[in-house]
Write an enzyme that holds these catalytic residues in place. Structure first.
Site, PDB file in Angstrom:
ATOM      1  N   LYS A   1      -0.413  38.594 -30.609  1.00  0.00           N
ATOM      2  CA  LYS A   1      -1.835  38.453 -30.254  1.00  0.00           C
ATOM      3  C   LYS A   1      -1.920  37.931 -28.823  1.00  0.00           C
ATOM      4  O   LYS A   1      -1.031  37.239 -28.361  1.00  0.00           O
ATOM      5  CB  LYS A   1      -2.515  37.458 -31.211  1.00  0.00           C
TER       6      LYS A   1
ATOM      7  N   GLY B   1      -5.321  36.828 -27.103  1.00  0.00           N
ATOM      8  CA  GLY B   1      -6.737  36.596 -26.799  1.00  0.00           C
ATOM      9  C   GLY B   1      -7.484  37.918 -26.743  1.00  0.00           C
ATOM     10  O   GLY B   1      -7.343  38.752 -27.651  1.00  0.00           O
TER      11      GLY B   1
ATOM     12  N   ALA C   1      -8.885  31.401 -34.239  1.00  0.00           N
ATOM     13  CA  ALA C   1      -8.875  32.844 -33.915  1.00  0.00           C
ATOM     14  C   ALA C   1      -7.594  33.473 -34.477  1.00  0.00           C
ATOM     15  O   ALA C   1      -7.636  34.463 -35.221  1.00  0.00           O
ATOM     16  CB  ALA C   1      -8.952  33.061 -32.412  1.00  0.00           C
TER      17      ALA C   1
ATOM     18  N   ASP D   1      -5.417  32.163 -36.662  1.00  0.00           N
ATOM     19  CA  ASP D   1      -5.244  31.941 -38.116  1.00  0.00           C
ATOM     20  C   ASP D   1      -6.041  32.975 -38.923  1.00  0.00           C
ATOM     21  O   ASP D   1      -5.559  33.507 -39.932  1.00  0.00           O
ATOM     22  CB  ASP D   1      -5.745  30.539 -38.521  1.00  0.00           C
TER      23      ASP D   1
HETATM   24  P1  ADP Z   1      -4.646  31.896 -31.076  1.00  0.00           P
HETATM   25  O1  ADP Z   1      -5.861  31.325 -31.733  1.00  0.00           O
HETATM   26  O2  ADP Z   1      -3.440  31.826 -31.969  1.00  0.00           O
HETATM   27  O3  ADP Z   1      -4.392  31.404 -29.675  1.00  0.00           O
HETATM   28  P2  ADP Z   1      -5.423  34.375 -29.777  1.00  0.00           P
HETATM   29  O4  ADP Z   1      -6.239  33.618 -28.774  1.00  0.00           O
HETATM   30  O5  ADP Z   1      -4.332  35.185 -29.206  1.00  0.00           O
HETATM   31  O6  ADP Z   1      -4.891  33.468 -30.967  1.00  0.00           O
HETATM   32  O7  ADP Z   1      -6.445  35.320 -30.533  1.00  0.00           O
HETATM   33  C1  ADP Z   1      -6.205  35.903 -31.780  1.00  0.00           C
HETATM   34  C2  ADP Z   1      -7.077  37.143 -31.900  1.00  0.00           C
HETATM   35  O8  ADP Z   1      -8.456  36.756 -31.804  1.00  0.00           O
HETATM   36  C3  ADP Z   1      -6.872  38.155 -30.789  1.00  0.00           C
HETATM   37  O9  ADP Z   1      -5.810  39.047 -31.078  1.00  0.00           O
HETATM   38  C4  ADP Z   1      -8.215  38.875 -30.777  1.00  0.00           C
HETATM   39  O10 ADP Z   1      -8.266  39.839 -31.810  1.00  0.00           O
HETATM   40  C5  ADP Z   1      -9.188  37.739 -31.099  1.00  0.00           C
HETATM   41  N1  ADP Z   1      -9.691  37.132 -29.842  1.00  0.00           N
HETATM   42  C6  ADP Z   1      -9.371  35.913 -29.336  1.00  0.00           C
HETATM   43  N2  ADP Z   1     -10.030  35.671 -28.186  1.00  0.00           N
HETATM   44  C7  ADP Z   1     -10.787  36.781 -27.956  1.00  0.00           C
HETATM   45  C8  ADP Z   1     -11.718  37.172 -26.925  1.00  0.00           C
HETATM   46  N3  ADP Z   1     -11.989  36.382 -25.864  1.00  0.00           N
HETATM   47  N4  ADP Z   1     -12.309  38.383 -27.038  1.00  0.00           N
HETATM   48  C9  ADP Z   1     -12.050  39.196 -28.078  1.00  0.00           C
HETATM   49  N5  ADP Z   1     -11.202  38.899 -29.081  1.00  0.00           N
HETATM   50  C10 ADP Z   1     -10.569  37.709 -29.019  1.00  0.00           C
END
Ligand code: ADP
Length: 302
Positions: A225, A227, A256, A258
């Site tokens: 993942k 973001g 996000a 989880d």
């Molecule tokens: P974590 O909470 O583990 O840091 P991430 O930030 O990589 O995880 O986000 C997990 C998932 O949430 C991403 O793969 C995406 O699907 C969604 N996501 C997170 N931030 C965004 C964003 N700014 N815009 C769109 N989707 C997002």
């Protein structure tokens, strides 16, 4: 026997500021968040079980009631005499959140002390889910017990899923974190890291380097993942990138990853379709980050 999704780790008491000088009590934790969303994503003929250790005091009892009221199966929660659960407090300073933790004595640190108990809990489950935080809080022997139980459940047909969730402050040192996380990934069917963490603590140049590193350790499938950037899914001889839909009005990115993991796994366990699984993960995470808090009602997301 129904199909079972078992999540293993630590649930904590959360004290969140209300804005008027008081705090609202709740319960949270990365593996609990994933179990909570998995319960909402999986069909009713699946059990979603949360496995941890708590105490026998009043707050442990309230936590247990909360888990049960959330629809989670609690048969494999160990209740340890004279112990209690961990706590964290969210503080707001000029709109920025910071966290203070009281968890060094929590009962969950002992969840893997008894290897037989753990092996019995995992045996026969369809999937065991855990995170780097699950491993970080365990003593070295507990980590060994945990990974041995995981291996033996896996040899009996249980799938294993792991989010490295790298939090160096919870580990004795960064080298132990990297080596235990790599060992855990080597016995997993799904490794589900966030690129930001992997870049910071393994120095990966790109999501494909993260995927390659975990695949060469022995993981079957890696889901990276990143973001708002592409989600990269990869196995030994395949790789696929997916662009998550644009999300506007983001208020809080807690959980996000989880929630993504829960929806991805629920879909993949039932349909086996990677495209649909990423769609489900990104859709749920996109909903969660438009709302405040870790556990967001998702009954209207379809
Ligand atoms: P974590 O909470 O583990 O840091 P991430 O930030 O990589 O995880 O986000 C997990 C998932 O949430 C991403 O793969 C995406 O699907 C969604 N996501 C997170 N931030 C965004 C964003 N700014 N815009 C769109 N989707 C997002």
């Amino acid at each position: 026997m129904p199909s079972t999704f078992m999540s293993i780790g630590e649930c904590m008491v959360e004290m969140a500021p209300t804005g008027v000088g008081t705090f609202q009590m709740g319960f949270a934790g990365d593996t609990l968040n994933t179990a909570w969303y998995a319960r909402r994503c999986l069909p009713d003929n699946w059990q979603v079980s949360y496995c941890t250790a708590i105490g026998t005091d009043a707050i442990s009892g309230q936590m247990l009631e909360f888990l049960e009221a959330s629809g989670l199966t609690t048969d494999h929660i160990q209740k340890l005499k004279d112990q209690s659960v961990g706590l964290y407090m969210i503080q707001l300073e000029n709109g920025e959140r910071s966290f203070a933790y009281w968890r060094s004595q929590s009962a969950a640190r002992q969840l893997a002390d008894n290897p037989h108990y753990l092996a019995q809990a995992m045996a026969g489950t369809s999937l065991v889910y855990f995170s780097g935080i699950t491993l970080a809080i365990l003593p070295p022997d507990g980590r060994k017990n945990f990974l041995n139980a995981l291996k033996s459940a896996r040899s009996g047909g249980t799938k294993t899923a792991f989010d490295p969730n790298l939090r160096p402050r919870l580990w004795e040192d960064a080298n132990s974190m990297r080596s235990v996380v790599t060992e855990a990934a080597s016995v997993c069917d799904y490794v589900m890291p966030s690129f930001e963490d992997e870049l910071a603590h393994f120095g990966d140049a790109a999501p494909s380097a993260t995927a390659e590193r975990y695949l060469s350790a022995g993981a079957t499938m890696v889901v990276v993942k990143n973001g708002p950037e592409d989600v990269l899914c990869a196995g030994d001889d395949w790789q696929k990138s997916f662009q998550p839909a644009n999300v506007s009005g983001i208020v809080d990115t807690t959980a996000a990853g989880d929630s993504f993991n829960a929806a991805f796994l629920a879909e993949h366990l039932t349909s086996g379709d990677v495209d649909k699984s990423v769609d489900a993960g990104a859709k749920l995470a996109g909903h969660v980050i438009r709302h405040r808090g870790a556990l967001v009602d998702c009954s209207q997301t379809g």
